[in-house]
Design an enzyme around this catalytic site. Sequence first.
Site, mmCIF file in Angstrom:
data_model
loop_
_atom_site.group_PDB
_atom_site.id
_atom_site.type_symbol
_atom_site.label_atom_id
_atom_site.label_comp_id
_atom_site.label_asym_id
_atom_site.label_seq_id
_atom_site.Cartn_x
_atom_site.Cartn_y
_atom_site.Cartn_z
ATOM 1 N N VAL B 99 9.118 24.824 -44.892
ATOM 2 C CA VAL B 99 9.822 25.377 -46.052
ATOM 3 C C VAL B 99 9.304 26.802 -46.215
ATOM 4 C CG1 VAL B 99 10.233 25.178 -48.537
ATOM 5 C CG2 VAL B 99 9.886 23.109 -47.162
ATOM 6 N N CYS B 100 10.209 27.735 -46.441
ATOM 7 C CA CYS B 100 9.827 29.113 -46.762
ATOM 8 C C CYS B 100 8.906 29.673 -45.662
ATOM 9 C CB CYS B 100 9.182 29.113 -48.146
ATOM 10 S SG CYS B 100 9.085 30.724 -48.966
#
Lengths: 212, 212
Positions: B99-100
Amino acid sequence: MDIALLLFDGLTALDAVGPYEVLWRIPGARVLLVAPEAGMVVTTEGTMALRADRSIDGLARADVLVVPGGFGTRKLESDEKVLAWVKRLDATTTITASVCTGALVLGAAGLLSGKRATTHWALRERLARHGAIVVEDRVVIDGKYASAAGVSAGIDLALLLAARLANETVAKTIQLGIEYDPQPPFDCGSPWKADEAIVKAVRERVGGYAPK
Amino acid sequence: MDIALLLFDGLTALDAVGPYEVLWRIPGARVLLVAPEAGMVVTTEGTMALRADRSIDGLARADVLVVPGGFGTRKLESDEKVLAWVKRLDATTTITASVCTGALVLGAAGLLSGKRATTHWALRERLARHGAIVVEDRVVIDGKYASAAGVSAGIDLALLLAARLANETVAKTIQLGIEYDPQPPFDCGSPWKADEAIVKAVRERVGGYAPK
């Protein structure tokens, strides 16, 4: 600006962390993580644990109070000490907010009587018993009281609060910072959109919250 | 099914908790909270703290690995011990996800070379330096590698993973359970939608991640 976020055993992590991730980014805001007792609180399923920096006894005022939800609110609804604190803190806030079943805590504290409010879709009848006028919106604001629907709705709520507590540019900057341009893989996030069998399954699990 | 979620100092809480809230609900899934050292990890802004139940030394395999982001990944990108663990664990997984800026950790571990992947919009050039083929989608899946855009995109990613790890009914049931029917208050969650001044402000803050 002090924002009190109430943590407790049996909370749903995303109910708290969604708003947290938005609210701490407001310039000048300080998010205070508070729980019945300072220290670790464990989530509904008992695995993830978050740290509360102070006990409710150690916090007498805040500009904003946010109460998240989770199965643990069932216990809080009859916890006189917590309910008294919620009422006391509310007397000092400009905004008192809830996510998911956090609304049932505000309701049990007597704060939502005659107010428009919402909660997780499977528990709206229970919210009505506390005297709230239940509205089937994702975020409901009635004066200083702001409530969000289930779990993930706390993100939408918090962005609206950021616009109100600061301004729209601040809220938009935060939204872009957390890249909140949601693309749910399915169109089934509300009971009006999901298949009947799925609605039934979730209602049985979440609605099991209600006493027999 | 064991799902390892890597926690570390300087993570962004929502990057981890968004997927967590979805993945633990998969029947038969066990989410293992693991960090370089067992114990508390503190988030980017240093206030919220989450507990890691075990150290990376204590986990040799998992079916799924999820690496969230946050400014702390800058340090992890050159942490040989963590990168070696990520590689070792990846050799045991059926899905490795980020994520990210978690994608930058997978990239630094050499896992995304020649793979399609994404990260926070302000750091895509940095991901390309790790040899990934950067795709401007919210969730990108290339074989066993799955990556999400910034922060909140981890929820969309995790629901897709739930469908893949279990089935679509399970994923839809989880989506309805967390009432994920998002209604962002503004239409500015991606750089293509936000005002230029807001894009610039976020790029300066988040892009400051990149070395001079």
